[in-house]
Motif scaffolding. Structure first.
Motif, short mmCIF file in Angstrom:
data_model
loop_
_atom_site.label_atom_id
_atom_site.label_comp_id
_atom_site.label_asym_id
_atom_site.label_seq_id
_atom_site.Cartn_x
_atom_site.Cartn_y
_atom_site.Cartn_z
N LEU A 300 0.81 -1.21 0.00
CA LEU A 300 0.00 0.00 0.00
C LEU A 300 0.85 1.26 0.00
O LEU A 300 0.31 2.37 -0.14
CB LEU A 300 -0.93 0.01 1.22
CG LEU A 300 -1.94 -1.14 1.30
CD1 LEU A 300 -2.77 -1.02 2.58
CD2 LEU A 300 -2.86 -1.15 0.07
N LEU A 301 2.16 1.11 0.14
CA LEU A 301 3.06 2.26 0.18
C LEU A 301 3.71 2.47 -1.19
O LEU A 301 3.54 1.67 -2.12
CB LEU A 301 4.13 2.05 1.26
CG LEU A 301 3.60 1.82 2.68
CD1 LEU A 301 4.75 1.62 3.65
CD2 LEU A 301 2.72 3.00 3.12
N TYR A 302 4.48 3.54 -1.31
CA TYR A 302 5.14 3.91 -2.57
C TYR A 302 6.61 3.47 -2.50
O TYR A 302 7.38 3.99 -1.69
CB TYR A 302 5.03 5.42 -2.79
CG TYR A 302 3.63 5.94 -2.71
CD1 TYR A 302 2.68 5.61 -3.66
CD2 TYR A 302 3.23 6.77 -1.65
CE1 TYR A 302 1.37 6.09 -3.59
CE2 TYR A 302 1.93 7.25 -1.56
CZ TYR A 302 1.01 6.90 -2.53
OH TYR A 302 -0.27 7.37 -2.44
N HIS A 303 6.96 2.53 -3.37
CA HIS A 303 8.30 1.93 -3.32
C HIS A 303 9.16 2.39 -4.50
O HIS A 303 8.70 2.41 -5.64
CB HIS A 303 8.19 0.40 -3.33
CG HIS A 303 7.50 -0.16 -2.11
ND1 HIS A 303 8.19 -0.57 -1.00
CD2 HIS A 303 6.18 -0.33 -1.83
CE1 HIS A 303 7.34 -1.01 -0.09
NE2 HIS A 303 6.09 -0.87 -0.57
N GLU A 327 3.28 13.03 1.46
CA GLU A 327 3.24 12.17 2.65
C GLU A 327 4.53 11.36 2.70
O GLU A 327 4.57 10.20 2.29
CB GLU A 327 2.03 11.23 2.59
CG GLU A 327 0.69 11.97 2.59
CD GLU A 327 -0.49 11.02 2.43
OE1 GLU A 327 -1.26 10.88 3.39
OE2 GLU A 327 -0.60 10.40 1.35
N PRO A 328 5.63 11.95 3.17
CA PRO A 328 6.93 11.26 3.15
C PRO A 328 6.93 9.93 3.88
O PRO A 328 7.69 9.02 3.52
CB PRO A 328 7.85 12.27 3.85
CG PRO A 328 7.16 13.59 3.72
CD PRO A 328 5.71 13.29 3.75
N GLU A 329 6.09 9.79 4.91
CA GLU A 329 6.08 8.55 5.70
C GLU A 329 5.58 7.35 4.89
O GLU A 329 5.77 6.20 5.32
CB GLU A 329 5.22 8.73 6.95
CG GLU A 329 3.74 8.95 6.70
CD GLU A 329 3.36 10.36 6.34
OE1 GLU A 329 2.16 10.63 6.13
OE2 GLU A 329 4.28 11.21 6.26
N LYS A 330 4.97 7.59 3.72
CA LYS A 330 4.48 6.49 2.89
C LYS A 330 5.46 6.10 1.78
O LYS A 330 5.12 5.28 0.93
CB LYS A 330 3.13 6.87 2.27
CG LYS A 330 2.00 7.01 3.29
CD LYS A 330 0.67 7.26 2.59
CE LYS A 330 -0.47 7.35 3.59
NZ LYS A 330 -1.78 7.56 2.91
N HIS A 331 6.65 6.68 1.79
CA HIS A 331 7.62 6.43 0.73
C HIS A 331 8.75 5.55 1.25
O HIS A 331 9.32 5.82 2.31
CB HIS A 331 8.18 7.74 0.20
CG HIS A 331 7.14 8.58 -0.51
ND1 HIS A 331 7.09 8.70 -1.86
CD2 HIS A 331 6.10 9.32 -0.02
CE1 HIS A 331 6.08 9.48 -2.20
NE2 HIS A 331 5.46 9.86 -1.09
N PRO A 449 1.36 10.38 -7.91
CA PRO A 449 0.34 10.10 -8.94
C PRO A 449 0.76 9.03 -9.94
O PRO A 449 -0.12 8.46 -10.62
CB PRO A 449 0.16 11.46 -9.64
CG PRO A 449 0.54 12.47 -8.61
CD PRO A 449 1.66 11.83 -7.85
N LEU A 450 2.04 8.72 -10.05
CA LEU A 450 2.47 7.69 -11.00
C LEU A 450 1.92 6.31 -10.63
O LEU A 450 1.70 5.48 -11.50
CB LEU A 450 4.01 7.64 -11.05
CG LEU A 450 4.69 8.75 -11.86
CD1 LEU A 450 6.20 8.72 -11.64
CD2 LEU A 450 4.37 8.61 -13.33
N TRP A 451 1.71 6.08 -9.34
CA TRP A 451 1.17 4.78 -8.94
C TRP A 451 -0.30 4.64 -9.33
O TRP A 451 -0.83 3.54 -9.33
CB TRP A 451 1.33 4.60 -7.42
CG TRP A 451 2.67 4.05 -7.04
CD1 TRP A 451 2.99 2.75 -6.79
CD2 TRP A 451 3.88 4.78 -6.87
NE1 TRP A 451 4.32 2.62 -6.48
CE2 TRP A 451 4.90 3.86 -6.50
CE3 TRP A 451 4.23 6.12 -6.97
CZ2 TRP A 451 6.20 4.24 -6.25
CZ3 TRP A 451 5.54 6.50 -6.72
CH2 TRP A 451 6.51 5.56 -6.37
#
Length: 613
Positions: A300-303, A327-331, A449-451
């Protein structure tokens, strides 16, 4: 009223006498008869004068006559019979209607002019906003040499004199004209010294004019003694061929030196991993670990995947991405480096952890599954043919030898970090989507937005790079080989590595890594393409690449000094692909600030290694 025929005689514009007949019944109602007798004659005379002046508009003179009559009546000088002649109501109505029409037309024209002026002003303001004011190198008309079309006429004259002097000197030497030969050589050297580094006439020394005159006298004497059309033409042809050979030689030397400089590592960039590695083991940082390990496999996060051996460049990629993330905490950043830089890379991000983001640093040499029995590239690198190509003992070290293939002898092509992008599902088996980033890019906008982009069943989302006939498949692949020509379209549009969104579920479903292995095995003799990752990438993801909007990824900052400044400013990612990397002295100066603004110049290790802005 009795029918009256009016005969009019007048001269047309060509001078010929014309006769015209006008019937009284054809006259408009605005004509007024003064009296049955004299009035008719006066009216006829008035009509006659009007027709003579303008035979096609007889009514206007009558109106003027009536107006004059009215004025005379008001002054009291008109006869009682004329005073009693009223202005016809139809005439008054027509005058009023014409006046109203003129006023409406004038108002409409004024309004149209104002609207047109407003539109032109708005268009001019919009054009001024969109105008790219960047200087486009030598093509800018504002450069110094364009101030005057003849600003370098004297410089060109003196250079032409030197060329002719050399030609005459060679002929004089062959005919034993030693005095003339010595004079020509002497004046050639003096003219060359007078020109120096001058480009325009303004940069010449005042004595250069005298030198040009003196050279002219010597050339005139040489022409009188030695001029022969055939001999001069032959000598100039030889000089031209010699100059072309020298130009080609200089190009090869320049290419060699640029490639050599691109391979080098500046002292500060070499210093930083050394001091980081020293402190890593000195202060037992190998026992420490990165926080938030539970996020490393959270789909669910951005990898992000970054494969690099450049600590400073990797830090810029991470810093610029986190800084623009909402939201830096999701990267989550998955960094893979080699054994030599593993300690330095871990030390940097342990000490300089990006705010909120999760970091993972891995060593590519610890991927036991990545071996020569599985990976064709590793198998080929161990072959005698490849070792001969890269490391042959008798390979010359001259500047010109092997310059054509020098680009492909770059050590990066030997590194598995460069080919690891084709093994993303093996490196991250539990992830569904990964954004791949090169270490020579800078992020300028939020990339989340790329995801959400619908790849429509494709595996790779990338920005296409083809423009007209440039950067198409025939630029990268050998279409003279039937294995290529029978399977691919030479006009297919190329795309760029550097910022790619990969759907790992589709990757596994279509066995993309297997396709890559198949074509790498077929290219063992390097007849399908040269070394590198883009050609096999184009083949592997052929018809499996979804084109992203160009604003996501602007390329060329590492080789093209004439990029559109507005496109760079609006891009989500800018890419320094090419030899002029932003951390090298070769870097294009006007692009360097986009990278340097994310370097932590106040960092202890950066200052220790004397890396300054």
């Amino acid at each position: 009223m009795q029918e009256i025929d009016i005969m009019v005689t007048y001269s047309d514009p060509s001078g010929a006498v014309q006769v015209r007949s006008v019937r009284s019944r054809d006259l408009s109602a605005s004509w007024v008869w003064k009296s049955p007798g004299e009035g008719r004659r006066d009216q006829s005379r008035s009509s006659l004068s009007q027709i003579v002046d303008d035979p096609f508009q007889p009514k206007r003179s009558s109106r003027n006559t009536d107006n004059d009559s009215n004025n005379d009546h008001q002054s009291g000088d008109e006869t009682p019979e004329a005073q009693a002649s009223p202005v016809h109501p139809v005439k008054l109505k027509r005058q009023r209607l014409r006046r109203e029409r003129r006023e409406r037309r004038a108002a409409d024209l004024i309004k149209q002019d104002k609207e047109m002026d407003d539109r032109m002003q708005e268009a001019a303001i919009e054009q001024a906003r969109e105008l790219d004011t960047t200087i486009r190198g030598k093509y800018s008309i504002w450069r110094k040499e364009y101030e005057n079309p003849n600003s370098d006429s004297t410089v060109k004259l003196m250079r032409d004199q030197i060329i002719m002097a050399k030609a005459y000197a060679a002929i004089a030497k062959s005919k034993n004209e030693t005095v003339l030969y010595d004079s020509l050589i002497k004046h050639s050297r003096e003219s060359q010294l007078a020109i120096g580094e001058a480009i325009t006439d303004a940069e010449l020394h005042p004595s250069a004019i005298d030198q040009a005159k003196a050279m002219g006298h010597v050339l005139a004497a040489a022409k009188d003694q030695l001029y022969d059309c055939v001999s001069i033409a032959r000598k100039l042809r030889v000089m031209l061929q010699s100059s072309e050979t020298n130009v080609q030689l200089m190009k090869k030397k320049s290419s060699f030196l640029i490639q050599l400089d691109a391979k080098t590592v500046p002292r500060p960039l070499h210093c930083i991993p050394l001091v980081l590695t020293t402190d890593y083991y000195l202060y037992n940082y190998e026992e420490k670990d990165f926080p938030n390990k539970e996020k490393l496999e959270d789909t669910l996060l951005y990898h992000y995947a970054i494969f690099s051996d450049n600590v400073l460049a990797t830090s810029v990629v991470v810093n610029s991405t986190v800084l623009h993330a909402k939201e830096p905490e999701k990267h989550v950043f998955h960094i893979v480096t080699d054994k030599l830089n593993f300690a330095a890379m871990r030390m940097w991000f342990l000490v300089n952890a990006p705010a909120g983001a999760t970091i993972q640093v891995q060593n590519v040499d610890e991927f036991t599954w990545l071996n020569s029995s599985y990976c064709p590239v590793l198998r080929q690198l161990e072959s005698a043919r490849m070792i001969e190509y890269y490391f042959k003992a008798h390979q010359t070290s001259s500047l010109t030898a092997g310059s054509d293939n020098l680009k492909y002898r770059n050590p990066k092509y030997l590194s598995m970090l460069n080919h690891l992008r084709f093994y993303l599902p093996e490196v991250y088996p539990k992830l569904d989507k990964v954004l791949f980033l090169d270490d020579d890019i800078v992020v300028q906008k939020d990339l989340t937005p790329l995801w959400s982009v619908n790849l429509q069943g494709m595996v790779n989302g990338a920005v296409e790079t083809c423009k007209e006939s440039f950067h198409r498949f025939d630029k990268y692949l050998n279409f003279s080989n039937p294995k290529i020509s029978e399977n691919f379209d030479p006009n297919a549009c190329g795309w760029a590595f550097g910022m790619n969104i990969f759907d790992l579920r589709e990757w596994r479903k279509r066995d993309i890594t297997g396709i890559y292995h198949h074509w790498q095995d077929m290219n063992e003799d390097r007849t399908l393409w040269k070394l590198g990752t883009l050609p096999p990438g184009l083949i592997t993801f052929y018809n499996l690449t979804y084109p992203l909007d160009r604003s996501w990824h602007v390329l060329g900052l590492g080789y093209d000094p004439a990029l559109n400044q507005t496109e760079i400013e609006n891009a989500a990612v800018v890419h320094y692909n090419g030899n002029y990397k932003p951390w090298l002295d070769l870097a294009i100066a006007k692009y360097k600030s986009y990278w340097s603004r994310y370097v932590m110049f106040d960092n202890y290790y950066v200052q220790l290694c004397n890396l300054s802005e």
